[in-house]
Motif scaffolding. Structure first.
Motif, PDB file in Angstrom:
ATOM      1  N   GLU A   2       0.830  -1.206   0.000  1.00  0.00           N
ATOM      2  CA  GLU A   2       0.000   0.000   0.000  1.00  0.00           C
ATOM      3  C   GLU A   2       0.866   1.258   0.000  1.00  0.00           C
ATOM      4  OE1 GLU A   2      -3.209   0.167   2.731  1.00  0.00           O
ATOM      5  OE2 GLU A   2      -3.916  -1.866   2.284  1.00  0.00           O
ATOM      6  N   GLY A   3       2.000   1.207   0.696  1.00  0.00           N
ATOM      7  CA  GLY A   3       2.924   2.333   0.667  1.00  0.00           C
ATOM      8  C   GLY A   3       3.474   2.575  -0.723  1.00  0.00           C
ATOM      9  N   ILE A   4       3.767   1.489  -1.433  1.00  0.00           N
ATOM     10  CA  ILE A   4       4.264   1.610  -2.804  1.00  0.00           C
ATOM     11  C   ILE A   4       3.195   2.198  -3.713  1.00  0.00           C
ATOM     12  CG2 ILE A   4       4.936   0.237  -4.829  1.00  0.00           C
ATOM     13  CD1 ILE A   4       6.497  -1.571  -2.861  1.00  0.00           C
ATOM     14  N   ILE A   5       1.956   1.736  -3.551  1.00  0.00           N
ATOM     15  CA  ILE A   5       0.857   2.274  -4.368  1.00  0.00           C
ATOM     16  C   ILE A   5       0.735   3.791  -4.153  1.00  0.00           C
ATOM     17  CG2 ILE A   5      -1.660   2.325  -4.646  1.00  0.00           C
ATOM     18  CD1 ILE A   5      -1.658  -0.699  -4.157  1.00  0.00           C
ATOM     19  N   ARG A   6       0.778   4.214  -2.916  1.00  0.00           N
ATOM     20  CA  ARG A   6       0.667   5.657  -2.633  1.00  0.00           C
ATOM     21  C   ARG A   6       1.828   6.435  -3.246  1.00  0.00           C
ATOM     22  NH1 ARG A   6      -0.165   3.525   2.570  1.00  0.00           N
ATOM     23  NH2 ARG A   6      -2.373   3.284   3.064  1.00  0.00           N
ATOM     24  N   LYS A   7       2.993   5.822  -3.232  1.00  0.00           N
ATOM     25  CA  LYS A   7       4.181   6.533  -3.699  1.00  0.00           C
ATOM     26  C   LYS A   7       4.214   6.684  -5.216  1.00  0.00           C
ATOM     27  CE  LYS A   7       9.038   6.906  -2.583  1.00  0.00           C
ATOM     28  NZ  LYS A   7      10.116   6.413  -1.708  1.00  0.00           N
ATOM     29  N   ILE A   8       3.756   5.655  -5.946  1.00  0.00           N
ATOM     30  CA  ILE A   8       3.918   5.693  -7.401  1.00  0.00           C
ATOM     31  C   ILE A   8       2.676   6.172  -8.148  1.00  0.00           C
ATOM     32  CG2 ILE A   8       5.655   3.864  -7.323  1.00  0.00           C
ATOM     33  CD1 ILE A   8       3.582   1.907  -8.368  1.00  0.00           C
ATOM     34  N   THR A   9       1.505   6.171  -7.491  1.00  0.00           N
ATOM     35  CA  THR A   9       0.289   6.606  -8.179  1.00  0.00           C
ATOM     36  C   THR A   9       0.325   8.125  -8.361  1.00  0.00           C
ATOM     37  OG1 THR A   9      -0.984   4.789  -7.213  1.00  0.00           O
ATOM     38  CG2 THR A   9      -2.223   6.660  -8.097  1.00  0.00           C
ATOM     39  N   PRO A  10       0.200   8.612  -9.583  1.00  0.00           N
ATOM     40  CA  PRO A  10       0.284  10.062  -9.811  1.00  0.00           C
ATOM     41  C   PRO A  10      -0.924  10.795  -9.245  1.00  0.00           C
ATOM     42  CG  PRO A  10      -0.290   8.917 -11.841  1.00  0.00           C
ATOM     43  CD  PRO A  10       0.029   7.855 -10.839  1.00  0.00           C
ATOM     44  N   VAL A  11      -0.691  12.038  -8.845  1.00  0.00           N
ATOM     45  CA  VAL A  11      -1.794  12.855  -8.324  1.00  0.00           C
ATOM     46  C   VAL A  11      -2.706  13.264  -9.480  1.00  0.00           C
ATOM     47  CG1 VAL A  11      -0.429  13.731  -6.412  1.00  0.00           C
ATOM     48  CG2 VAL A  11      -0.448  14.982  -8.580  1.00  0.00           C
ATOM     49  N   MET A  12      -3.956  13.519  -9.158  1.00  0.00           N
ATOM     50  CA  MET A  12      -4.901  14.001 -10.157  1.00  0.00           C
ATOM     51  C   MET A  12      -4.683  15.510 -10.319  1.00  0.00           C
ATOM     52  SD  MET A  12      -6.350  11.215 -11.001  1.00  0.00           S
ATOM     53  CE  MET A  12      -7.668  11.816 -12.040  1.00  0.00           C
ATOM     54  N   ASP A  13      -4.119  15.891 -11.446  1.00  0.00           N
ATOM     55  CA  ASP A  13      -3.723  17.284 -11.673  1.00  0.00           C
ATOM     56  C   ASP A  13      -4.432  17.803 -12.921  1.00  0.00           C
ATOM     57  OD1 ASP A  13      -2.436  19.689 -12.255  1.00  0.00           O
ATOM     58  OD2 ASP A  13      -0.479  18.962 -11.571  1.00  0.00           O
ATOM     59  N   PRO A  14      -5.209  18.861 -12.814  1.00  0.00           N
ATOM     60  CA  PRO A  14      -5.935  19.379 -13.988  1.00  0.00           C
ATOM     61  C   PRO A  14      -5.016  19.885 -15.097  1.00  0.00           C
ATOM     62  CG  PRO A  14      -6.105  20.902 -12.136  1.00  0.00           C
ATOM     63  CD  PRO A  14      -5.511  19.640 -11.601  1.00  0.00           C
TER      64      PRO A  14
END
Length: 373
Positions: free
Chosen positions: A61-73
């Motif tokens: 779960e830590g890896i998922i949080r680290k590599i998932t890109p933020v939603m940026d308009p």
């Protein structure tokens, strides 16, 4: 057998002077496995860290949080990932769809499917979200005197798109037609030349197991075998049977022998290794084993490994060598998300759970781990 017995005898004398539990275990293995497996275990004893290999529970779960890109308009179409699936023939249209739509459900922007003409209309009917290319050919529709020119056309039709993709998934629903597999071999070679990551699943593993040079030494390749596909890989590469008691060490050795690839061994516990160390994901999943979950996984690995590459290329943070491989990170993240999604679907549908139910839970499961806002 005589050399094996003699080797075991020599080790037995040595062991009498040692109280190490590790070496006693190695003696047992030498006595019971025999043949080439003896040589495999000898290699592991003398190899760097061979006898001290550890299986580490990944912080998935830590890896998922680290590599998932933020939603940026400010992002534009394609920056969150462009994935292509190479697969789909007359008999199998569901598998490439599952892989491709899963990539979109997780958050990729674009998902392509390169399939045969017979499969294209069917796959298009499943979802208008997929970009479907009916370019692959099976031997029944190609005369012998046409094969060279058709081969060039098929490979060319796919490779002209190659630089647009962040990752290829090769194998879901591919089938085993010899001409089609030859064409896919050509596509894999071009992907390597273009430095495009490749996830090999399903019939792609049949192809690669019979031609290991397609992926040997390619660090951006991931193999995702199930229990039977893994058995064939072990027999082919290590010339012995699968050893569950030494599963982690055998997996690590297998990845090393093939050379630089990452292997995702699917099972009750998912084991992932690039030959450096073995990562384990044991998050609870679902007891329902409906077909198609491996296809979800391959599409998920493609997306997460693409995100991991972007993350690693844009940060200067110090990371462990074994956790700086984007393909390993992508496998860990995909394993955890699929398991959580399957558990969520099963909680609702129980025995009636289908692959499509699990796909519908991908977005919610990712949101629970890594909220979009």
């Amino acid at each position: 057998m005589s050399s094996t017995v003699a080797l075991s005898g020599c080790f037995e004398n040595w062991m009498l002077a040692s109280s190490s539990a590790i070496f006693r275990r190695q003696l047992f293995l030498l006595k019971t496995l025999g043949g080439h497996c003896c040589r495999v275990h000898m290699e592991r004893i003398h190899g760097a860290e061979g006898a001290r290999a550890a299986t580490l529970e990944a912080d998935a779960e830590g890896i998922i949080r680290k590599i998932t890109p933020v939603m940026d308009p400010r992002l534009y179409k394609g920056q969150a990932g462009k994935v292509a699936v190479i697969g789909g023939c007359r008999e199998y249209t569901g598998a490439p769809y599952f892989a491709a739509i899963s990539a979109l459900k997780i958050g990729a922007d674009l998902s392509h499917v390169f399939c045969t003409k017979d499969a294209a209309t069917v796959i298009k009917s499943y979802s208008p979200e997929l970009i479907v290319h009916p370019v692959l050919e099976e031997s029944y529709g190609v005369r012998d005197d046409e094969k060279a020119s058709v081969f060039g056309k098929v490979v060319g039709d796919v490779t002209k798109w190659m630089q647009r993709f962040d990752c290829l998934v090769v194998g879901p629903g591919l089938g085993r037609d010899t001409f089609l597999l030859d064409c896919v071999s050509g596509i894999i070679r071009h992907a390597r030349e273009a430095n495009i990551p490749i996830v090999i699943d399903g019939d792609g593993l049949f192809l690669v197991t019979n031609n290991l040079d397609l992926v040997k030494g390619y660090s951006l390749a991931v193999l995702t075998p199930n229990i039977n596909e893994y058995k064939r890989l072990v027999e082919k590469v290590l010339d012995c049977e699968v050893n569950e008691e030494e599963a982690s060490e055998q997996l690590k050795l297998l990845a090393r022998r093939i050379g630089d690839v990452t292997i995702f061994r699917k099972g009750k516990l998912d084991l992932i290794s690039d030959g450096e160390r073995v990562n384990k994901v044991s998050i609870s999943g679902s007891p329902r084993r409906c077909g198609g979950q491996g296809d979800i996984l391959s599409g998920s690995v493609a997306v997460f490994s693409s995100w991991a590459r972007q993350r690693l290329s844009s940060t200067k943070e110090a990371t462990e060598r074994s956790l700086s491989n984007p393909m390993v990170l992508g496998c860990i993240a995909a394993s955890a998300l699929l398991r959580k999604s399957a558990a969520l679907a099963f909680a609702s549908k129980k025995r009636a759970t289908l692959t499509t139910d699990i796909i519908e839970c991908l977005g919610r499961s990712l949101e629970d781990i890594c909220p979009a806002e």
